[in-house]
Design a protein around this motif. Structure first.
Motif, PDB file in Angstrom:
ATOM      1  N   UNK A 157       0.855  -1.198   0.000  1.00 51.85           N
ATOM      2  CA  UNK A 157       0.000   0.000   0.000  1.00 51.85           C
ATOM      3  C   UNK A 157       0.886   1.241   0.000  1.00 51.85           C
ATOM      4  N   UNK A 158       1.930   1.211   0.821  1.00 48.87           N
ATOM      5  CA  UNK A 158       2.844   2.362   0.883  1.00 48.87           C
ATOM      6  C   UNK A 158       3.528   2.585  -0.472  1.00 48.87           C
ATOM      7  N   UNK A 159       3.961   1.503  -1.103  1.00 45.84           N
ATOM      8  CA  UNK A 159       4.590   1.633  -2.428  1.00 45.84           C
ATOM      9  C   UNK A 159       3.636   2.291  -3.425  1.00 45.84           C
ATOM     10  N   UNK A 160       2.368   1.893  -3.366  1.00 47.71           N
ATOM     11  CA  UNK A 160       1.378   2.466  -4.300  1.00 47.71           C
ATOM     12  C   UNK A 160       1.196   3.957  -4.018  1.00 47.71           C
ATOM     13  N   UNK A 161       1.080   4.310  -2.736  1.00 45.96           N
ATOM     14  CA  UNK A 161       0.923   5.726  -2.370  1.00 45.96           C
ATOM     15  C   UNK A 161       2.140   6.513  -2.864  1.00 45.96           C
ATOM     16  N   UNK A 162       3.320   5.978  -2.644  1.00 46.96           N
ATOM     17  CA  UNK A 162       4.540   6.679  -3.083  1.00 46.96           C
ATOM     18  C   UNK A 162       4.589   6.830  -4.596  1.00 46.96           C
ATOM     19  N   UNK A 165       2.363   9.652  -5.508  1.00 50.98           N
ATOM     20  CA  UNK A 165       2.943  10.954  -5.144  1.00 50.98           C
ATOM     21  C   UNK A 165       4.043  11.351  -6.122  1.00 50.98           C
ATOM     22  N   UNK A 166       4.781  10.360  -6.594  1.00 51.88           N
ATOM     23  CA  UNK A 166       5.878  10.658  -7.507  1.00 51.88           C
ATOM     24  C   UNK A 166       5.393  10.904  -8.933  1.00 51.88           C
ATOM     25  N   UNK A 167       4.305  10.270  -9.290  1.00 47.89           N
ATOM     26  CA  UNK A 167       3.745  10.425 -10.643  1.00 47.89           C
ATOM     27  C   UNK A 167       3.296  11.861 -10.887  1.00 47.89           C
ATOM     28  N   UNK A 168       2.698  12.472  -9.859  1.00 43.37           N
ATOM     29  CA  UNK A 168       2.200  13.846  -9.996  1.00 43.37           C
ATOM     30  C   UNK A 168       2.585  14.613  -8.735  1.00 43.37           C
TER      31      UNK A 168
END
Ligand code: 3MF
Ligand code: MG
Length: 364
Positions: A157-162, A165-168
């Motif tokens: 879940x943390x990887x997905x959130x990160x 955040x990095x994508x936009x």
């Protein structure tokens, strides 16, 4: 003296629903998305909450260019009606590739789908004109504990959130915790879990929470305390006010319907902490009950909004000097009684007027 907050209200198109439940079909005919948008302003609402496919139907079948064009069109529909997009949420619980969860699926290709879909949701939000993404982590849990590795799930879940955040670099992520339903147990059941994840992310300043009344109750917690916790971290981005009558399926009852005093305390904590002063919306995630007739499909929204505003009045007229004194005297019994009288709109003097009570007071 600071000006009182003028509250702005929001809901999502799914809140005008047709009454289908797991045991029976629709009982009302659907309204089109445009018809729903036309109602917002007349009903007293300004903010529109979206799932990605509320804005862009069949999102998985369209190219990135087609998605952007469609989202821009919807943005224009909002602007034409004086409406504001509040957030967009990836609907990660419908597709066959999310049967075992999205970010926490045991299948690497399904996890990839969940992430790709989430990034597409960010594109939709950008074109609609909002940086805000809500993650209701619907299937990020399990039915059989041994079927998933909970420790790995939190990392995923943390990887997905990160990755989001990095994508936009402008997007903001609001996690909407819920302890159960549709899964047996969810991995991010409370706001404490959500904010712990936020602090571990690559940009904690862009990750916060959305608290739903019913979800807090389902976790056995007091919604106003959950809100206070997020407010103490300056991380209450939005709310889904509604009500819930005990530990059952998620009811999404009208705000205040099951527990008026708990509703009062939610309004109290929001009002006392200046919620709404920076443009935060009062979101209502309420569902029309199945027995409603077609022409009353929006009454629950209007009623919930009115109850909120009546409770704002109750908060603003609460006798603060009496409250201060009773707290200083540690007379919480009287504070309790005063709170009930205030909510009832009565004072003790009105009691003798009630027939029978007169007899009673004479005899003692
Ligand atoms: C589920 C919910 C959802 C979310 C919505 C946006 C139907 O219990 O509360 O509403 O709020 O999907 O994230
Ligand atoms: Mg909700």
């Amino acid at each position: 003296m600071t000006q009182p907050t003028t509250y702005r209200f929001s809901f999502g198109p799914w809140n005008i629903s047709e009454g289908a439940d797991p045991f029976g079909p629709m009982v009302r005919t659907p309204y089109s998305f445009e018809e729903k948008l036309d109602w917002y302003r007349p009903l007293g609402f300004e903010g529109v909450q979206f799932h990605d496919d509320d804005a862009v139907e069949n999102i998985d079948d369209l190219s990135a260019g087609q998605v952007a064009t469609k989202a821009r069109q919807v943005g224009k529909m909002l602007a034409d009606r004086g409406l504001t997009p509040e957030f967009v949420a990836p609907r990660l619980w419908f597709d066959a590739r999310t049967v075992d969860g999205g970010y926490t699926s045991n299948s690497p290709s399904d996890r990839q789908y969940a992430l790709d879909r989430s990034l597409r949701t960010i594109d939709v939000a950008r074109e609609l004109g909002t940086p805000n993404i809500v993650l209701w982590l619907a299937r990020e849990g399990s039915y059989i504990r041994e079927s998933k590795n909970a420790r790995a799930a939190y990392d995923r879940i943390l990887d997905a959130v990160n990755a989001m955040l990095e994508y936009d670099k402008e997007c903001r992520i609001w996690i909407e915790p819920k302890p159960n339903e549709p899964t047996d147990h969810a991995y991010v059941p409370t706001i404490g879990h959500a904010l712990a994840l936020a602090y571990r992310s690559v940009d904690p300043s862009r990750v916060s929470g959305l608290i739903e009344t019913a979800h807090a109750i389902l976790a056995g917690l007091d919604p106003s305390d959950e809100m206070a916790f997020a407010l103490a971290h300056d991380k209450l981005a939005s709310v889904h006010l509604n009500d819930q009558n005990g530990l059952k399926y998620d009811q999404d009852k009208s705000f205040g319907s099951a527990n008026l005093r708990a509703a009062f305390n939610q309004v109290r904590v929001l009002e006392e902490n200046g919620y709404g002063r920076r443009g935060e919306f009062v979101g209502l995630d309420v569902k029309a009950i199945r027995t409603q007739k077609q022409d009353k499909s929006t009454a629950h929204l209007v009623n919930s909004r009115k109850t909120f505003l009546h409770l704002v009045e109750k908060v603003r007229t609460f006798d603060r000097e009496l409250e201060r004194q009773l707290i200083a005297d540690r007379d919480y019994e009287e504070l309790d009684a005063y709170t009930l009288r205030h909510l009832l709109g009565v004072n003790d003097e009105s009691l003798p007027a009630i027939e029978g009570q007169r007899e009673f007071s004479r005899s003692v």
